[in-house]
Structure formats: C-alpha cells, structure tokens
Design an enzyme around this catalytic site. Structure first.
Site, PDB file in Angstrom:
ATOM      1  N   TYR A 224      36.987 -30.146  -0.050  1.00  0.00           N
ATOM      2  CA  TYR A 224      37.012 -30.969   1.088  1.00  0.00           C
ATOM      3  C   TYR A 224      38.180 -30.573   2.076  1.00  0.00           C
ATOM      4  O   TYR A 224      38.210 -30.552   3.244  1.00  0.00           O
ATOM      5  CB  TYR A 224      36.951 -32.477   0.691  1.00  0.00           C
ATOM      6  CG  TYR A 224      37.122 -33.319   1.914  1.00  0.00           C
ATOM      7  CD1 TYR A 224      36.039 -33.668   2.586  1.00  0.00           C
ATOM      8  CD2 TYR A 224      38.281 -34.078   1.904  1.00  0.00           C
ATOM      9  CE1 TYR A 224      36.268 -34.473   3.726  1.00  0.00           C
ATOM     10  CE2 TYR A 224      38.491 -34.976   2.891  1.00  0.00           C
ATOM     11  CZ  TYR A 224      37.422 -35.227   3.885  1.00  0.00           C
ATOM     12  OH  TYR A 224      37.604 -36.237   4.860  1.00  0.00           O
TER      13      TYR A 224
ATOM     14  N   ASN B  22      32.257 -29.941   8.328  1.00  0.00           N
ATOM     15  CA  ASN B  22      33.609 -29.681   8.541  1.00  0.00           C
ATOM     16  C   ASN B  22      34.137 -28.946   9.181  1.00  0.00           C
ATOM     17  O   ASN B  22      35.295 -29.170   9.721  1.00  0.00           O
ATOM     18  CB  ASN B  22      34.278 -30.142   7.111  1.00  0.00           C
ATOM     19  CG  ASN B  22      33.725 -31.348   6.453  1.00  0.00           C
ATOM     20  OD1 ASN B  22      33.186 -32.056   6.916  1.00  0.00           O
ATOM     21  ND2 ASN B  22      34.041 -31.284   5.173  1.00  0.00           N
TER      22      ASN B  22
ATOM     23  N   LYS C 133      38.470 -29.179   6.014  1.00  0.00           N
ATOM     24  CA  LYS C 133      38.869 -29.991   6.972  1.00  0.00           C
ATOM     25  C   LYS C 133      40.001 -29.310   7.361  1.00  0.00           C
ATOM     26  O   LYS C 133      40.159 -29.321   8.879  1.00  0.00           O
ATOM     27  CB  LYS C 133      39.315 -31.214   6.591  1.00  0.00           C
ATOM     28  CG  LYS C 133      38.355 -32.180   5.998  1.00  0.00           C
ATOM     29  CD  LYS C 133      37.588 -32.360   7.075  1.00  0.00           C
ATOM     30  CE  LYS C 133      38.017 -33.759   7.862  1.00  0.00           C
ATOM     31  NZ  LYS C 133      37.023 -34.287   8.984  1.00  0.00           N
TER      32      LYS C 133
ATOM     33  N   PHE D 152      31.539 -44.417   7.692  1.00  0.00           N
ATOM     34  CA  PHE D 152      32.428 -45.686   7.508  1.00  0.00           C
ATOM     35  C   PHE D 152      33.700 -45.625   8.619  1.00  0.00           C
ATOM     36  O   PHE D 152      33.704 -46.652   9.360  1.00  0.00           O
ATOM     37  CB  PHE D 152      33.306 -45.544   6.329  1.00  0.00           C
ATOM     38  CG  PHE D 152      34.517 -46.516   6.041  1.00  0.00           C
ATOM     39  CD1 PHE D 152      34.098 -47.828   5.916  1.00  0.00           C
ATOM     40  CD2 PHE D 152      35.641 -45.927   5.655  1.00  0.00           C
ATOM     41  CE1 PHE D 152      35.289 -48.704   5.856  1.00  0.00           C
ATOM     42  CE2 PHE D 152      36.768 -46.688   5.182  1.00  0.00           C
ATOM     43  CZ  PHE D 152      36.478 -48.243   5.670  1.00  0.00           C
TER      44      PHE D 152
END
Length: 310
Positions: free
Chosen positions: A139, A89, A143, A12
């Site tokens: 997540y 990640n 990150k 995206f």
C-alpha cells in the site's frame, strides 16, 4: 461557482469530502467512479468510470464532460493483490495526470496520499514532509509511486497538491478498520482486536475533508512563497501520537462498555513494522491555513452516535 470532480466519493474519506464540498457556498460537485455514492444525493451528477482500467483518452473525455475547476482524488485500494493495488493507487494517477494536462490544464488536482508512504520513522520524532519515505508494504509503495508521478507532472505544468493523510477515523469508519471492528463488538463481553501497542496519529475524517477544501482553494501565489517548486506536499494529521490501546480504552469508556479487550488477532499488514507515527502539520497550517479542529473524544462520541443511528 467552483466545480469539483470528486473521484472515490463512495469511500470513507470520499464521503466526508463530498459532504464538506456540498456544504460550501458556491460549490458544485460531480462524482465519478465505478458506482455512485449511497444515500439521497440527487443533486450530484455522477459519471461512471473504472479508474483501474480507464485510459488517458477515456479520462480526458470524462474531464472534458465534467469541466472541473478542481479534481479531488480520494480513490484508492488499501488491500488486494499487488497488481490490482498498483493499478488504482499508481497507474491510474499517472493516467489522470496526463488526462488533466490534455483536457483541463488549468484545473487543480488535490490527491489524497497516505502516511504509509513514510513507513518506519524514528520513534518520538514528528514526521515532516522532508522525512525520507521508506514504505514497508505494498500500500505505501503504491501510494508513494503516485506522489512521485505527481512530482514529475508538476514540472510539466500540472497544478497538483498531495495531502498525506495519517490515520483517519470518524463516523462511518469501515468495518475492516480498528474503529469499525470496535463499534461492532462494543456491546460484547469481550472485544477481540489486533496488537494495540503502536503509536498512531489519529485524525478526524472531517478534518481531512476541511484540509481538502483548504488545498482546493489555496491561492497559487501563497503556495509558491519561499520555494522554487512551491509547496505542494502536506501532512494531514492531528499532530498527536496515541497508542491504539488508548483509543480503544477511551471509546469503551465513552460507550459505557465494561468489555474486556483481548489483543488476539494478527495486526494489519499496512501497519507492520511501523511502531510510531506523528505528523508535523505546520506546513499545512502555514500554506493552507488549515489545522485539525476536532479532538479525539469528539470523534469517538460522533462515531458511536452514527453507529447507533443506523
């Protein structure tokens, strides 16, 4: 001519970043990843690579072939088993940093981080780059791991900048996102979504792409001003906090939908235990000359127009 290597161009944010770089005079864009971005982009060379599995040597060879002035890492995994998320990640970012120092030490890396790295913050208070990170999910943890790797890599000479992106929205929003689900249900009698009470900083993905370009082209001496380690970590958001319910209500008004809204589904694991976030974007304004330009109504109108054009 500035040569960019864009990782994650099929995602995206990656698609919006690619479009922004394509529009820049004097930019040449090469993409890399497991698959080439969709759509008619024959002008973009693509180099196949699986970041989750690529060794430092493989990435160094890819960098030597691409010969970029700037590498933009928009790749990332938002869901999946913890080990798989960590591979993309965190571990891949470490390998990329090592490969850059080996193969193209003069190239700048612009890495897209996440507001999930901050985790739970004080409600009502803007989040600055000095806010201590306390991620609450896999997540955010993975990150944050990448950000800390790049912090260390900078001390060995890597020119790396991290943009902590808050809640990106815009045309082409993933079907799994709040806006993506909303688009699919907008013409139904009832819209079923998760909890909508939390406050989020929704930022247009095209403003994120503008921030990437600003970070890619910011003079090094400007980034170094006033700090021993320089400015390298920047929040990218709208600077406003809105409830998800407000976004949904405004989108339905723009669409002209009379659908009722039922908050019935479980909330996102990534959003669990984080009731409030609002970015302080003054550092990016000062050092990069970047500020968000699009208001929420503009974003939502364009989201619906893009959905209708499919």
């Amino acid at each position: 001519m500035t040569r960019y290597l864009l990782l994650g161009a099929s995602g995206f944010l990656g698609r919006h970043v690619g479009d922004r770089l394509d529009a820049e005079t004097g930019a040449e864009v090469v993409t890399a990843g497991r698959r080439a971005p969709g759509g008619p982009r024959p002008h973009r060379p693509h180099l196949p690579v699986d970041l989750a599995e690529a060794s430092v040597d493989r990435l160094a060879a890819l960098l030597a072939e691409a010969a970029p002035d700037v590498v933009v890492n928009a790749a990332g995994a938002v869901t999946g088993p913890p080990a798989a998320m960590a591979a993309v990640n965190t571990t891949a970012v470490g390998a990329l940093a090592a490969a850059l120092l080996t193969a193209t030490p003069s190239a700048r890396l612009v890495h897209l981080g996440s507001a999930a790295e901050y985790g739970r913050v004080e409600p009502g208070e803007p989040v600055t780059e000095e806010t201590p990170p306390r991620p609450v999910g896999v997540y955010g943890v993975t990150k944050l791991g990448a950000t800390e790797i790049l912090r260390l890599a900078r001390r060995t000479g890597l020119d790396a900048l991290v943009l902590r992106v808050f809640n990106p929205v815009g045309p082409g929003a993933p079907a799994s996102s709040l806006l993506g689900r909303l688009v699919e249900q907008a013409e139904s009698a009832e819209v079923r979504l998760g909890p909508l009470a939390d406050h989020r900083d929704f930022v247009d993905a095209r403003d994120v792409a503008d921030a990437v370009l600003a970070a890619a082209t910011a003079p090094s001496d400007r980034l170094a001003e006033g700090r021993s380690e320089g400015r390298w970590l920047f929040n990218v958001g709208s600077g406003r906090a809105r409830t998800a319910r407000e976004l949904v209500r405004r989108f339905l008004e723009i669409v002209g939908s009379s659908a009722s809204v039922r908050e019935a589904e479980p909330g996102s694991d990534r959003s669990a235990h984080v009731p409030w976030q609002r970015a302080d974007v003054s550092a990016a304004a000062e050092a990069l000359g970047w500020r968000p330009r699009r208001d929420l109504d503009t974003t939502l109108v364009d989201v619906w127009a893009a959905a209708c054009a499919r």
